[in-house]
Design a protein around this motif. Structure first.
Motif, PDB file in Angstrom:
ATOM      1  N   SER A 113      41.397  30.118  -0.460  1.00  0.00           N
ATOM      2  CA  SER A 113      42.463  31.096  -0.695  1.00  0.00           C
ATOM      3  C   SER A 113      42.739  31.893   0.577  1.00  0.00           C
ATOM      4  O   SER A 113      41.915  31.939   1.495  1.00  0.00           O
ATOM      5  N   ARG A 114      43.884  32.540   0.611  1.00  0.00           N
ATOM      6  CA  ARG A 114      44.252  33.381   1.760  1.00  0.00           C
ATOM      7  C   ARG A 114      43.232  34.505   1.938  1.00  0.00           C
ATOM      8  O   ARG A 114      42.845  34.838   3.057  1.00  0.00           O
ATOM      9  N   THR A 115      42.772  35.079   0.823  1.00  0.00           N
ATOM     10  CA  THR A 115      41.790  36.165   0.890  1.00  0.00           C
ATOM     11  C   THR A 115      40.485  35.676   1.507  1.00  0.00           C
ATOM     12  O   THR A 115      39.900  36.345   2.356  1.00  0.00           O
ATOM     13  N   THR A 116      40.031  34.500   1.100  1.00  0.00           N
ATOM     14  CA  THR A 116      38.799  33.935   1.657  1.00  0.00           C
ATOM     15  C   THR A 116      38.981  33.655   3.144  1.00  0.00           C
ATOM     16  O   THR A 116      38.091  33.972   3.955  1.00  0.00           O
ATOM     17  N   ALA A 150      35.153  38.259   9.567  1.00  0.00           N
ATOM     18  CA  ALA A 150      33.713  38.179   9.827  1.00  0.00           C
ATOM     19  C   ALA A 150      33.398  37.424  11.113  1.00  0.00           C
ATOM     20  O   ALA A 150      32.265  37.422  11.579  1.00  0.00           O
ATOM     21  N   GLY A 151      34.404  36.754  11.684  1.00  0.00           N
ATOM     22  CA  GLY A 151      34.195  35.989  12.906  1.00  0.00           C
ATOM     23  C   GLY A 151      33.673  34.582  12.648  1.00  0.00           C
ATOM     24  O   GLY A 151      33.274  33.888  13.574  1.00  0.00           O
ATOM     25  N   ALA A 167      34.797  23.281  11.579  1.00  0.00           N
ATOM     26  CA  ALA A 167      33.374  23.541  11.846  1.00  0.00           C
ATOM     27  C   ALA A 167      32.780  24.402  10.735  1.00  0.00           C
ATOM     28  O   ALA A 167      31.661  24.151  10.275  1.00  0.00           O
ATOM     29  N   TYR A 168      33.513  25.420  10.290  1.00  0.00           N
ATOM     30  CA  TYR A 168      33.026  26.258   9.197  1.00  0.00           C
ATOM     31  C   TYR A 168      32.819  25.427   7.933  1.00  0.00           C
ATOM     32  O   TYR A 168      31.800  25.556   7.255  1.00  0.00           O
TER      33      TYR A 168
END
Length: 67
Positions: free
Chosen positions: A23-26, A33-34, A54-55
């Protein structure tokens, strides 16, 4: 030149949502948080697709390790 249907190196929030299923919020939380690299271009924000990849790899690897 941009080919229709391809995703470039830097993407909008909407493109990142469609690409990742998040989601956009996530996505905003990950950027804040970087955990995912983003750049501001004027008023627009662009998310680095490689950083998002990568995330997602790290996230899926940690999920598999918990099983």
């Amino acid at each position: 030149m941009r080919v229709e249907g391809t995703i470039g190196e830097w993407v909008t929030y909407r493109q990142a949502e469609q690409y990742s299923g998040l989601s956009r919020t996530t996505l905003w939380r990950l950027v804040s948080a970087g955990d995912v690299e983003a750049a501001k271009v004027g008023r627009a924000v662009r998310i680095n697709r490689e950083s998002l990849d990568a995330y997602m790899r790290r996230s899926s690897a940690s999920s598999l390790a918990e099983v």
